[in-house]
Enzyme design. Structure first.
Site, PDB file in Angstrom:
ATOM      1  N   PHE A 128      -2.698  48.459  43.506  1.00 51.89           N
ATOM      2  CA  PHE A 128      -2.180  47.366  42.683  1.00 51.89           C
ATOM      3  C   PHE A 128      -2.939  46.065  42.991  1.00 51.89           C
ATOM      4  CE2 PHE A 128       0.941  44.207  41.313  1.00 51.89           C
ATOM      5  CZ  PHE A 128       1.234  44.713  40.057  1.00 51.89           C
ATOM      6  N   ASP A 197       1.852  49.481  51.561  1.00 57.04           N
ATOM      7  CA  ASP A 197       2.641  48.963  50.447  1.00 57.04           C
ATOM      8  C   ASP A 197       3.473  50.136  49.924  1.00 57.04           C
ATOM      9  OD1 ASP A 197       3.688  48.098  48.035  1.00 57.04           O
ATOM     10  OD2 ASP A 197       1.917  46.920  47.491  1.00 57.04           O
ATOM     11  N   TYR A 222      12.824  46.257  43.255  1.00 58.64           N
ATOM     12  CA  TYR A 222      13.243  46.247  41.841  1.00 58.64           C
ATOM     13  C   TYR A 222      12.796  47.479  41.051  1.00 58.64           C
ATOM     14  CZ  TYR A 222       8.627  43.896  41.629  1.00 58.64           C
ATOM     15  OH  TYR A 222       7.316  43.549  41.787  1.00 58.64           O
ATOM     16  N   LYS A 223      12.086  48.400  41.710  1.00 59.08           N
ATOM     17  CA  LYS A 223      11.638  49.612  41.002  1.00 59.08           C
ATOM     18  C   LYS A 223      12.664  50.719  41.242  1.00 59.08           C
ATOM     19  CE  LYS A 223       6.781  48.337  41.709  1.00 59.08           C
ATOM     20  NZ  LYS A 223       6.387  48.026  40.332  1.00 59.08           N
ATOM     21  N   ARG A 371       2.138  55.730  31.980  1.00 65.52           N
ATOM     22  CA  ARG A 371       2.916  56.208  33.120  1.00 65.52           C
ATOM     23  C   ARG A 371       4.299  56.660  32.652  1.00 65.52           C
ATOM     24  NH1 ARG A 371       2.793  51.624  37.708  1.00 65.52           N
ATOM     25  NH2 ARG A 371       4.072  50.582  36.146  1.00 65.52           N
TER      26      ARG A 371
HETATM   27  C1  LIG Z   1       2.127  48.549  44.643  1.00 67.29           C
HETATM   28  C2  LIG Z   1       2.664  47.212  44.203  1.00 67.29           C
HETATM   29  N1  LIG Z   1       2.623  46.173  45.047  1.00 67.29           N
HETATM   30  C3  LIG Z   1       3.116  44.957  44.686  1.00 67.29           C
HETATM   31  C4  LIG Z   1       3.663  44.771  43.435  1.00 67.29           C
HETATM   32  C5  LIG Z   1       4.180  43.440  42.975  1.00 67.29           C
HETATM   33  O1  LIG Z   1       4.381  42.522  43.965  1.00 67.29           O
HETATM   34  P1  LIG Z   1       5.328  41.253  43.686  1.00 67.29           P
HETATM   35  O2  LIG Z   1       6.737  41.760  43.729  1.00 67.29           O
HETATM   36  O3  LIG Z   1       4.975  40.318  44.761  1.00 67.29           O
HETATM   37  O4  LIG Z   1       5.017  40.752  42.326  1.00 67.29           O
HETATM   38  C6  LIG Z   1       3.733  45.834  42.535  1.00 67.29           C
HETATM   39  C7  LIG Z   1       4.328  45.618  41.199  1.00 67.29           C
HETATM   40  O5  LIG Z   1       4.390  46.426  40.347  1.00 67.29           O
HETATM   41  C8  LIG Z   1       3.211  47.073  42.926  1.00 67.29           C
HETATM   42  O6  LIG Z   1       3.232  48.101  42.081  1.00 67.29           O
END
Ligand SMILES: Cc1ncc(COP(=O)(O)O)c(C=O)c1O
Length: 411
Positions: A128, A197, A222-223, A371
């Site tokens: 990402f 991550d 939030y996912k 996706r």
């Molecule tokens: C792997 C990954 N890291 C980070 C984020 C987003 O980070 P943030 O919540 O700081 O916008 C996402 C968002 O989809 C993501 O898929």
């Protein structure tokens, strides 16, 4: 999967131990097929009343007195998340800030504590973008070098110049799931740290932070954890490392006895040292009912159903979509695949728009990926079947070609 019909798939729903959990979510439109829980999870049915209570009782009536319980809410929810869903111990996970900010804080702390001769950060350029940007920022700030590496080539890339590896456990675009224990061992033997991550992994796959030897991780709620848009993210630092690491933003929420208002920064000896300032209590509160559902369902059952639903997507894509040039871009081996399936092909952006019109929400990621994410807590096997059938019909009729090829601001 012989005899794959809608009836046979409906029988899987009838025998699904997680089926009752769908009732724990607010489903505003029963006809909508929502396969985008890896972008924004659905609203838990308990959340509106729970939040209303926090607003009226804790904020409205309790006023500033409520800080006596709010002050350690981030740690209590971190313990719930860490111990029930991430394989961590109490005191190793805390909710705070966004994933991006947490990534910066932990990467910066790890770099500051590493041998100054190690001047390289390894990252996966297919991860990402925010992770890449944070790495680029650190490189600019500290005069380091960053090298993109395919995770399969890590053994050769982990030289004695490497301080840190930044890697997503589940790749956002392909759903590729890495072997956390193997990467941690390789890095440890090479004298480097790994910062994971877990955004696409938390609540979808069985993350075992302690057992895999993980040291540092961040991720969003939030996912697959369904805590709501912009909900606070989490960070994990293994207990024995915490006092050796100092994050770059010295704020009062990381300070020992913060209400002593002491003259100089002296961080807490614990996970709270990675906190910064006042947390957004309303967003933070919404994490609780969301985590409780996941913890009650259990990550084993969630993962088991997720694997089966992803296998169904792959099987139907092979049967129905391959003739239209759509291929499966995710690993076929379930051990190497996270909680979604990525399909690749021509006009996938237009397909994603046509799907919305047909009542199916998936998402598109550049340059050509659609996706499909079946969140097991609220997605039925028949939802997956019906969504794939609608996709086939769109392709058969060429309906998607009516939609603009130019990408929208949000995909
Ligand atoms: C792997 C990954 N890291 C980070 C984020 C987003 O980070 P943030 O919540 O700081 O916008 C996402 C968002 O989809 C993501 O898929």
């Amino acid at each position: 999967m012989p005899n794959l019909t809608r009836e046979s798939v409906a029988a899987w729903d009838a025998n699904d131990p997680l089926a009752p959990f769908r009732g724990r979510f607010a489903i505003a439109d029963e006809k909508l097929l929502y396969l985008d829980g890896n972008s924004l999870g659905r609203l838990p049915a308990a959340t509106p009343d729970f939040l209303a209570k926090v607003v009226t009782e804790e904020w409205g009536a309790g006023l500033v007195r409520s800080w006596s319980s709010w002050v350690d809410l981030a740690g209590r929810l971190g313990d719930l998340l860490g111990t029930r869903l991430l394989g961590a111990a109490e005191g190793e996970v805390v909710l705070s800030d966004s994933t991006t900010v947490n990534l910066y804080k932990l990467a910066s702390a790890a770099l500051a504590a590493s041998d100054s001769r190690r001047r390289t950060i390894l990252y996966d350029a297919t991860d990402f973008p925010t992770d890449r940007y944070v790495v680029q920022g650190l490189v600019a700030e500290r005069g380091l070098t960053a090298r993109s590496v395919d995770p399969s080539e890590l053994p050769g890339a982990l030289g004695d110049d490497v301080a840190l590896v930044v890697l997503s456990l589940v790749n956002y675009r392909t759903a590729e799931l890495h072997d956390m224990a193997r990467v941690n061992t390789m890095a440890r033997e090479a004298g480097a740290r790994v910062l994971w991550d877990l955004s696409h992994a938390a609540g979808a796959v069985d993350v075992q932070l302690a057992a895999s030897g993980a040291e540092l991780a961040v991720g969003c709620t939030y996912k697959h954890l369904n805590a709501g848009p912009g909900a606070p993210a989490f960070l994990y630092v293994r207990r024995d490392l915490q006092s050796a690491l100092r994050q770059p933003i010295w704020g009062w929420f990381g300070q020992q006895d913060q209400f002593a208002m002491g003259p100089d920064y002296d961080p807490v000896d614990g996970i709270e040292r990675f906190l910064v300032g006042t947390p957004p209590i309303l967003s933070l509160a919404a994490v609780q009912p969301a985590l409780e559902i996941c913890a009650e369902a259990g990550i084993d059952g969630i993962r088991r159903k997720s694997v089966r639903q992803c296998e169904l997507i792959i099987e139907l894509a092979d049967r129905w979509l391959a003739p239209y040039g759509i291929s499966v871009a995710s690993p076929r081996d379930q051990e190497r695949r996270g909680g979604h399936v990525s399909l690749r092909g021509p006009e996938t952006w237009q397909l994603s728009q046509a799907l919305v019109e047909a009542g199916v929400i998936c998402d598109f990621r550049t340059p050509d990926v659609l996706r499909v994410a079946p969140a097991p807590l609220y997605t039925r096997f028949t939802d997956v079947f019906d969504a794939m059938e609608r996709l086939r019909t769109i392709l058969e009729q060429g309906d998607h070609l009516r939609f603009p090829a130019e990408r929208g601001r949000v995909t």
